[in-house]
Design a protein around this motif. Sequence first.
Motif, PDB file in Angstrom:
ATOM      1  N   ASN A  23     -54.957  81.997  26.410  1.00 32.20           N
ATOM      2  CA  ASN A  23     -56.121  81.129  27.254  1.00 32.20           C
ATOM      3  C   ASN A  23     -57.027  82.074  28.144  1.00 32.20           C
ATOM      4  O   ASN A  23     -58.168  81.852  28.215  1.00 32.20           O
ATOM      5  N   VAL A  24     -56.259  83.086  28.694  1.00 30.18           N
ATOM      6  CA  VAL A  24     -56.886  84.339  29.399  1.00 30.18           C
ATOM      7  C   VAL A  24     -57.870  84.633  28.826  1.00 30.18           C
ATOM      8  O   VAL A  24     -59.166  85.003  29.133  1.00 30.18           O
ATOM      9  N   CYS A  25     -57.521  85.167  27.605  1.00 30.47           N
ATOM     10  CA  CYS A  25     -58.456  86.118  26.615  1.00 30.47           C
ATOM     11  C   CYS A  25     -59.636  85.136  26.354  1.00 30.47           C
ATOM     12  O   CYS A  25     -60.822  85.447  26.504  1.00 30.47           O
ATOM     13  N   ILE A  26     -59.350  84.050  25.796  1.00 27.98           N
ATOM     14  CA  ILE A  26     -60.315  82.928  25.306  1.00 27.98           C
ATOM     15  C   ILE A  26     -61.358  82.595  26.425  1.00 27.98           C
ATOM     16  O   ILE A  26     -62.528  82.771  26.183  1.00 27.98           O
ATOM     17  N   SER A  27     -61.036  82.599  27.606  1.00 24.68           N
ATOM     18  CA  SER A  27     -61.771  82.111  28.750  1.00 24.68           C
ATOM     19  C   SER A  27     -62.922  83.273  29.102  1.00 24.68           C
ATOM     20  O   SER A  27     -63.835  83.020  29.706  1.00 24.68           O
ATOM     21  N   ALA A  28     -62.182  84.449  28.901  1.00 22.62           N
ATOM     22  CA  ALA A  28     -62.912  85.775  29.226  1.00 22.62           C
ATOM     23  C   ALA A  28     -63.987  86.144  28.173  1.00 22.62           C
ATOM     24  O   ALA A  28     -64.787  87.183  28.008  1.00 22.62           O
TER      25      ALA A  28
END
Length: 69
Positions: A23-28
Motif C-alpha cells: 500500500n505504501v508503494c502504490i500510494s507513492a
Amino acid sequence: NQTIPEHFLELARREELSIRAINVCISAGLDSLNKVIKFYQEHQSFQIIQNCGVKTNLELIDLCEKYKE
C-alpha cells in the motif's frame, strides 16, 4: 481505486511483502521494482511516504538491497 500492475503483485507475492508495504508503494506511485529502487537511491528511506513506519521502511530497504545492481 488504483489498478496495481500484475508484475508488481507478482513481485510482492514472491518477496512476501506485507500489505502495508504494498500500500505504501502504490500510494507513492512506486508500482515497479525499478521505481522502488530509484526512490530509495534518491531518498535513502521510505519513511517520508505517508503511513510508512520503521518496519515497513526496513522491509522495503531490504528489498532494494537484495535487487540493487
